[in-house]
Design an enzyme around this catalytic site. Structure first.
Site, mmCIF file in Angstrom:
data_model
loop_
_atom_site.group_PDB
_atom_site.id
_atom_site.type_symbol
_atom_site.label_atom_id
_atom_site.label_comp_id
_atom_site.label_asym_id
_atom_site.label_seq_id
_atom_site.Cartn_x
_atom_site.Cartn_y
_atom_site.Cartn_z
ATOM 1 N N GLY A 40 -28.074 12.525 35.123
ATOM 2 C CA GLY A 40 -29.497 12.466 34.798
ATOM 3 C C GLY A 40 -29.932 13.619 33.905
ATOM 4 O O GLY A 40 -30.707 13.432 32.966
ATOM 5 N N THR A 41 -29.427 14.806 34.187
ATOM 6 C CA THR A 41 -29.839 15.979 33.407
ATOM 7 C C THR A 41 -29.479 15.793 31.939
ATOM 8 O O THR A 41 -30.290 16.052 31.044
ATOM 9 C CB THR A 41 -29.145 17.240 33.976
ATOM 10 O OG1 THR A 41 -29.571 17.399 35.327
ATOM 11 C CG2 THR A 41 -29.483 18.485 33.185
ATOM 12 N N ASN A 60 -38.845 12.727 42.695
ATOM 13 C CA ASN A 60 -37.702 13.074 43.538
ATOM 14 C C ASN A 60 -38.078 13.761 44.842
ATOM 15 O O ASN A 60 -37.311 13.739 45.792
ATOM 16 C CB ASN A 60 -36.692 13.937 42.765
ATOM 17 C CG ASN A 60 -37.335 14.995 41.911
ATOM 18 O OD1 ASN A 60 -38.325 14.744 41.239
ATOM 19 N ND2 ASN A 60 -36.790 16.179 41.943
ATOM 20 N N GLN A 80 -34.369 8.584 40.375
ATOM 21 C CA GLN A 80 -34.666 8.402 41.809
ATOM 22 C C GLN A 80 -35.012 6.957 42.149
ATOM 23 O O GLN A 80 -34.862 6.538 43.294
ATOM 24 C CB GLN A 80 -35.840 9.291 42.228
ATOM 25 C CG GLN A 80 -35.497 10.751 42.374
ATOM 26 C CD GLN A 80 -34.566 11.035 43.542
ATOM 27 O OE1 GLN A 80 -34.503 10.282 44.513
ATOM 28 N NE2 GLN A 80 -33.843 12.135 43.448
ATOM 29 N N SER A 95 -28.541 8.132 37.067
ATOM 30 C CA SER A 95 -27.515 9.054 37.554
ATOM 31 C C SER A 95 -26.710 8.365 38.646
ATOM 32 O O SER A 95 -27.278 7.690 39.513
ATOM 33 C CB SER A 95 -28.199 10.313 38.105
ATOM 34 O OG SER A 95 -27.251 11.145 38.716
ATOM 35 N N THR A 117 -14.313 12.706 25.759
ATOM 36 C CA THR A 117 -13.690 11.594 26.477
ATOM 37 C C THR A 117 -14.520 11.235 27.698
ATOM 38 O O THR A 117 -14.951 12.113 28.445
ATOM 39 C CB THR A 117 -12.254 11.994 26.902
ATOM 40 O OG1 THR A 117 -11.557 12.385 25.723
ATOM 41 C CG2 THR A 117 -11.535 10.847 27.578
ATOM 42 N N CYS A 172 -32.274 20.842 42.857
ATOM 43 C CA CYS A 172 -32.073 21.670 41.660
ATOM 44 C C CYS A 172 -32.914 22.939 41.712
ATOM 45 O O CYS A 172 -32.605 23.914 41.057
ATOM 46 C CB CYS A 172 -32.446 20.893 40.397
ATOM 47 S SG CYS A 172 -31.442 19.450 40.211
HETATM 48 N N1 PLP Z 1 -34.092 13.361 37.436
HETATM 49 C C1 PLP Z 1 -34.438 13.250 38.724
HETATM 50 C C2 PLP Z 1 -35.727 12.594 39.084
HETATM 51 C C3 PLP Z 1 -33.575 13.762 39.718
HETATM 52 O O1 PLP Z 1 -33.941 13.672 40.994
HETATM 53 C C4 PLP Z 1 -32.363 14.363 39.326
HETATM 54 C C5 PLP Z 1 -31.440 14.923 40.327
HETATM 55 O O2 PLP Z 1 -31.751 15.182 41.438
HETATM 56 C C6 PLP Z 1 -32.057 14.434 37.969
HETATM 57 C C7 PLP Z 1 -32.944 13.920 37.049
HETATM 58 C C8 PLP Z 1 -30.796 15.070 37.503
HETATM 59 O O3 PLP Z 1 -29.711 14.215 37.693
HETATM 60 P P1 PLP Z 1 -28.242 14.790 37.761
HETATM 61 O O4 PLP Z 1 -28.119 15.516 39.056
HETATM 62 O O5 PLP Z 1 -27.365 13.587 37.663
HETATM 63 O O6 PLP Z 1 -28.075 15.683 36.586
#
Ligand code: PLP
Length: 370
Positions: free
Chosen positions: A53-54, A124, A153, A173, A215, A308
């Site tokens: 997701g990030t 989240n 989420q 994600s 890759t 996070c």
């Molecule tokens: N966006 C939301 C709403 C999330 O809750 C999270 C992770 O908790 C992310 C993005 C980031 O995803 P990832 O952990 O796969 O980088």
């Protein structure tokens, strides 16, 4: 279906290689792309695999080629850090229920004339669906900004159909749907003008249409596709997901004398509950840490804010945007996440443990404050 270990054993080919092992890996990747695409009603060519997701969020928020549209970015106040820290030009406020302040939305869009708007589907920390009536979609049709949705989420908990909503980008994600950590996807609508495609985040080869060099993480992607397929096609899995909200509501009922729910109860995903313990007595972050530690030691693993942001001394940004920085809710609220593996028995037991830890913590905080 193969196990993850079998996958490691048997799929050593590189999808970019031209030999037979490479062809097998390419087939696997193609199959994964189809499965992920189907789960959100996209075309396979609209899916770019990323590390999660990030990365998907960063590609859009930091690397869009927006010059011809200007660079004005608007996001909501309660976005995940990977969106929130993109230096937006304006953040859209949320209500105490963690819903977008839709009354202000059109004025904001008119005032800032954004090139890009990014609003998450479900938050989240509270599970709230920020824009349940799709006001943003209506504005997008009218004002033609590029719309990114962080669906990390929401995926697997509510239906996502990119053909029914005018979304340009959507982030996913794997680990939020029980896949492996370190894999994800970015949906990019084929209707988006090519000139707005993001620049890759790093320099490298032409993998993933040149948008994500390196890759591919085959095992992670396979886990994402496997779970996406389950979410989309497995009716018993679907009903287990539906059942989550009943278990969550049961937990909230069992603790209703001690708690209030933070965020909209009506518009939220089924697995999340953000609970405010009004008699806990916490006045600072360390009090909440104490509660979380007692819970963890007793076998109840819950969070105080987004994973996070854990480890940072500041309280939940999401709750502070909802209730104000001085609200006691910031130091007395926990986020509970349920999964399809959660049982009714565990819910009753968790409620009992939470009650006991609450009492113990309340006394300890009282003593600390004396
Ligand atoms: N966006 C939301 C709403 C999330 O809750 C999270 C992770 O908790 C992310 C993005 C980031 O995803 P990832 O952990 O796969 O980088």
């Amino acid at each position: 279906m193969k196990s993850a270990l079998q996958m490691v054993d048997q799929n050593y080919g590189n999808p970019s290689s031209l030999h037979a092992a490479g062809e097998d890996a390419k087939d696997l990747l193609r199959d994964c792309r189809e499965k992920v695409a189907k789960a959100i009603n996209a075309k396979p060519s609209e899916i770019v695999f990323t590390s999660g997701g990030t990365e998907s969020n960063s590609l859009v928020l930091n690397n869009l080629r927006l010059e011809s549209k200007g660079l004005v970015k608007i996001i909501s106040q309660v976005e995940h850090s990977s969106v929130f820290n993109c230096k937006p030009d304006f953040t859209i406020p949320v209500t105490k229920e963690c819903l977008l302040e839709v009354d202000k939305l059109e004025d904001i869009v008119q005032k800032f004339n954004p090139a890009l708007v990014s609003v998450m589907l479900a938050n989240n920390e509270t599970g709230t669906i920020l824009d349940p009536h799709g006001e943003l979609y209506k504005l997008k049709e009218k004002y033609k900004f590029i719309l990114h949705v962080d669906a990390v989420q929401a995926f697997g908990k509510i239906e996502i159909d990119v053909k029914k909503t005018p979304v340009d980008f959507l982030s996913l994600s794997a680990h939020k749907i029980h896949g492996l950590k370190g894999a994800g996807a970015l949906y990019i609508s084929s209707d988006l003008d090519e000139k707005f495609l993001p620049e890759p985040l790093f320099i490298g080869g032409s993998h993933e249409r040149g948008l994500r060099p390196g890759t591919e993480n085959q095992l992670g992607i396979w886990s994402l596709a496997y779970m996406a397929n389950k979410i989309h096609n497995d009716s018993s899995y679907k009903s287990e997901i539906k059942n989550l909200s009943k278990l969550r509501d049961r937990l909230e009922d069992l603790l209703s004398d001690l708690t209030e729910v933070n965020g909209s109860k009506e518009h939220r995903v089924g697995n999340t509950s953000n609970m405010y313990f009004h008699s806990l007595g916490g006045t600072k972050e360390t009090h909440l840490d104490l509660f979380l530690q007692l819970l963890s030691e007793s076998g109840v693993c819950v969070s105080g804010k987004s994973a996070c942001a854990s480890g940072m001394p500041a309280p939940s940004r999401v709750l502070s945007k909802m209730f104000g920085e001085d609200s006691l809710r910031l130091h007395n609220s926990i986020r509970v996440s349920l999964s399809v593996d959660t049982t009714e028995k565990e819910i009753s037991r968790a409620a009992q443990i939470i009650r006991e830890c609450h009492e113990e913590c309340r006394k300890m905080i009282g003593e600390i404050n004396e």
